[in-house]
Scaffold this active site. Sequence first.
Site, PDB file in Angstrom:
ATOM      1  N   ARG A  13       0.819  -1.225   0.000  1.00 54.38           N
ATOM      2  CA  ARG A  13       0.000   0.000   0.000  1.00 54.38           C
ATOM      3  C   ARG A  13       0.850   1.271   0.000  1.00 54.38           C
ATOM      4  NH1 ARG A  13      -2.348  -3.461  -1.055  1.00 54.38           N
ATOM      5  NH2 ARG A  13      -4.323  -4.315  -0.362  1.00 54.38           N
ATOM      6  N   GLU A  25      -4.727   4.125   6.005  1.00 56.61           N
ATOM      7  CA  GLU A  25      -4.508   3.926   4.569  1.00 56.61           C
ATOM      8  C   GLU A  25      -5.107   5.125   3.809  1.00 56.61           C
ATOM      9  OE1 GLU A  25      -5.462  -0.084   3.027  1.00 56.61           O
ATOM     10  OE2 GLU A  25      -6.439   0.945   1.369  1.00 56.61           O
ATOM     11  N   SER A  42     -10.944  -0.087   3.204  1.00 57.21           N
ATOM     12  CA  SER A  42     -10.124  -0.260   4.415  1.00 57.21           C
ATOM     13  C   SER A  42      -9.592   1.094   4.872  1.00 57.21           C
ATOM     14  CB  SER A  42      -8.932  -1.168   4.134  1.00 57.21           C
ATOM     15  OG  SER A  42      -9.388  -2.389   3.630  1.00 57.21           O
TER      16      SER A  42
HETATM   17  C1  LIG Z   1     -15.625   0.355  -1.225  1.00 56.31           C
HETATM   18  C2  LIG Z   1     -14.145   0.539  -1.411  1.00 56.31           C
HETATM   19  C3  LIG Z   1     -13.339  -0.574  -1.578  1.00 56.31           C
HETATM   20  C4  LIG Z   1     -11.956  -0.418  -1.760  1.00 56.31           C
HETATM   21  N1  LIG Z   1     -11.186  -1.535  -1.925  1.00 56.31           N
HETATM   22  C5  LIG Z   1      -9.863  -1.420  -2.099  1.00 56.31           C
HETATM   23  C6  LIG Z   1      -9.047  -2.581  -2.285  1.00 56.31           C
HETATM   24  O1  LIG Z   1      -9.535  -3.709  -2.334  1.00 56.31           O
HETATM   25  N2  LIG Z   1      -7.710  -2.409  -2.436  1.00 56.31           N
HETATM   26  C7  LIG Z   1      -7.131  -1.169  -2.424  1.00 56.31           C
HETATM   27  O2  LIG Z   1      -5.898  -1.083  -2.582  1.00 56.31           O
HETATM   28  N3  LIG Z   1      -7.878  -0.047  -2.267  1.00 56.31           N
HETATM   29  C8  LIG Z   1      -9.216  -0.143  -2.102  1.00 56.31           C
HETATM   30  N4  LIG Z   1      -9.988   0.983  -1.928  1.00 56.31           N
HETATM   31  C9  LIG Z   1      -9.336   2.308  -1.884  1.00 56.31           C
HETATM   32  C10 LIG Z   1      -9.373   3.065  -3.241  1.00 56.31           C
HETATM   33  O3  LIG Z   1     -10.336   2.546  -4.095  1.00 56.31           O
HETATM   34  C11 LIG Z   1      -8.016   3.038  -3.949  1.00 56.31           C
HETATM   35  O4  LIG Z   1      -7.017   3.579  -3.118  1.00 56.31           O
HETATM   36  C12 LIG Z   1      -8.030   3.812  -5.265  1.00 56.31           C
HETATM   37  O5  LIG Z   1      -6.836   3.603  -5.972  1.00 56.31           O
HETATM   38  C13 LIG Z   1      -8.238   5.313  -5.075  1.00 56.31           C
HETATM   39  O6  LIG Z   1      -8.474   5.869  -6.349  1.00 56.31           O
HETATM   40  P1  LIG Z   1      -9.103   7.327  -6.494  1.00 56.31           P
HETATM   41  O7  LIG Z   1      -9.002   7.701  -7.920  1.00 56.31           O
HETATM   42  O8  LIG Z   1     -10.456   7.338  -5.895  1.00 56.31           O
HETATM   43  O9  LIG Z   1      -8.066   8.159  -5.614  1.00 56.31           O
HETATM   44  P2  LIG Z   1      -8.404   9.470  -4.756  1.00 56.31           P
HETATM   45  O10 LIG Z   1      -9.157   9.067  -3.522  1.00 56.31           O
HETATM   46  O11 LIG Z   1      -9.007  10.494  -5.610  1.00 56.31           O
HETATM   47  O12 LIG Z   1      -6.930   9.903  -4.339  1.00 56.31           O
HETATM   48  C14 LIG Z   1      -6.164   9.100  -3.478  1.00 56.31           C
HETATM   49  C15 LIG Z   1      -4.773   9.722  -3.322  1.00 56.31           C
HETATM   50  O13 LIG Z   1      -4.102   9.718  -4.575  1.00 56.31           O
HETATM   51  C16 LIG Z   1      -3.803  11.051  -5.017  1.00 56.31           C
HETATM   52  N5  LIG Z   1      -4.085  11.062  -6.468  1.00 56.31           N
HETATM   53  C17 LIG Z   1      -5.199  10.654  -7.091  1.00 56.31           C
HETATM   54  N6  LIG Z   1      -5.051  10.714  -8.417  1.00 56.31           N
HETATM   55  C18 LIG Z   1      -3.812  11.199  -8.651  1.00 56.31           C
HETATM   56  C19 LIG Z   1      -3.056  11.478  -9.833  1.00 56.31           C
HETATM   57  N7  LIG Z   1      -3.533  11.296 -11.060  1.00 56.31           N
HETATM   58  N8  LIG Z   1      -1.783  11.952  -9.677  1.00 56.31           N
HETATM   59  C20 LIG Z   1      -1.248  12.147  -8.455  1.00 56.31           C
HETATM   60  N9  LIG Z   1      -1.917  11.905  -7.315  1.00 56.31           N
HETATM   61  C21 LIG Z   1      -3.191  11.430  -7.405  1.00 56.31           C
HETATM   62  C22 LIG Z   1      -4.720  11.936  -4.207  1.00 56.31           C
HETATM   63  O14 LIG Z   1      -4.163  13.216  -4.033  1.00 56.31           O
HETATM   64  C23 LIG Z   1      -4.829  11.184  -2.899  1.00 56.31           C
HETATM   65  O15 LIG Z   1      -3.696  11.444  -2.090  1.00 56.31           O
HETATM   66  C24 LIG Z   1     -11.380   0.865  -1.754  1.00 56.31           C
HETATM   67  C25 LIG Z   1     -12.210   1.997  -1.612  1.00 56.31           C
HETATM   68  C26 LIG Z   1     -13.578   1.829  -1.450  1.00 56.31           C
HETATM   69  C27 LIG Z   1     -14.457   3.041  -1.315  1.00 56.31           C
END
Ligand SMILES: Cc1cc2nc3c(=O)[nH]c(=O)nc-3n(C[C@H](O)[C@H](O)[C@H](O)COP(=O)(O)OP(=O)(O)OC[C@H]3O[C@@H](n4cnc5c(N)ncnc54)[C@H](O)[C@@H]3O)c2cc1C
Length: 352
Positions: free
Chosen positions: A173, A343, A247
């Site tokens: 992670r 996380e 998580s």
């Molecule tokens: C129901 C649920 C289940 C999930 N299950 C999992 C799982 O099984 N495994 C897992 O690893 N995660 C899981 N997650 C967490 C999440 O889905 C992941 O971390 C995902 O990659 C976040 O993507 P996002 O685009 O929503 O990121 P955001 O929430 O928009 O951003 C997350 C971080 O990344 C940065 N960021 C985003 N995009 C960029 C970019 N293009 N360039 C630079 N920085 C950026 C943001 O500033 C922030 O710090 C889950 C979340 C939910 C709600």
Amino acid sequence: MWTLKTKLTMIVQQNVSIKHLNTFGIDFKVDNYIVVDSMQVVKELSEEKKLIKHKIQVGGGSNILCIEEQLHATLIHNQLKGKKIIKETAEHVWVEIMAGEKWHDFVVYAIENNWGGVENLSLIPGTVGAAPIQNIGAYGVEVSNCIAEVHAWNWNDKESIKFNKEECKFGYRTSIFKEKWKQKILITSVVFKLDKHHHFNTTYGAITQELDKMGITTLSIKAISDAVIAIRKSKLPNPEVLGNAGSFFKNPTIKLAHFKELQKLHTLIPSFAVDAQHVKVPAGWLIEQCGWKGKKVGACGVHKDQALVLVNYGKASGRDLFNLSEAIIQDVQEKFNIELEREVQILRNTLL
Ligand SMILES: Cc1cc2nc3c(=O)[nH]c(=O)nc-3n(C[C@H](O)[C@H](O)[C@H](O)COP(=O)(O)OP(=O)(O)OC[C@H]3O[C@@H](n4cnc5c(N)ncnc54)[C@H](O)[C@@H]3O)c2cc1C
């Protein structure tokens, strides 16, 4: 709210609610909001020093918790879209996916083309661009397994920058994008190396059980994806119904000696080997042992089936959820002498 069109393509909106853009469903506002949907916009934005001095980049908002009512920052919403095949051999295909594409849409695209490697990561919310940041993982697979390169925009140097897999420094992670390069670059696309000959990963017990339940006798990447989707739908709360970010904490890694001490008091404590000296302990188990599973505190709480998932019952503020996470961290520390790490990325004015 008013809209200012600064140049040909870049539109800056001010004082915008981000409720729709975080899966906790927290109603907070940002000073400025900009959709980045082309490299032209990225380049224009690079020239706007004042705007990008305090910035936060967001994809799907599924791994963030804002603890302010008003975030004094420019929120850069990554909507860069597109995909292309870079190279093919008899064994592999290299595909470049733009960062604003939805992660699960990419998984579906890979499966439709019969390219293996990401099927175990089906239905993870968020965007492709965020996937390398915390090296998303699920059901025995981490995305780093199939990342060849990460392409980004360096806000300081105002130029593109590429990271090969080693340079990404992937870990559990984590990656270099969560550390040294945090908010200093915008990930613009990711190049994946996918398999034409499949290597199925069913090490995670629940997948085998689900495949049996589904009556699958011949393995395929589609069948694994379907099994993972079914498991996820039955186990995890849907953020559209109940605000959450998956998580909330990482599973902590502790020294083997510490684990053995804990085992004397808690004979059923589960663990996964990390190396000869360390084990990982499921954070959900620790939280449950502290009595938090299913507990409601005001408008937020700990999910009734998943102790690792904090939920917003509707009207919680980011601060309410943060305080709940603090109380959990404190209890786990006191009972097990283990420090839980979040996380979820916390957004607050003092960190910008
Ligand atoms: C129901 C649920 C289940 C999930 N299950 C999992 C799982 O099984 N495994 C897992 O690893 N995660 C899981 N997650 C967490 C999440 O889905 C992941 O971390 C995902 O990659 C976040 O993507 P996002 O685009 O929503 O990121 P955001 O929430 O928009 O951003 C997350 C971080 O990344 C940065 N960021 C985003 N995009 C960029 C970019 N293009 N360039 C630079 N920085 C950026 C943001 O500033 C922030 O710090 C889950 C979340 C939910 C709600």
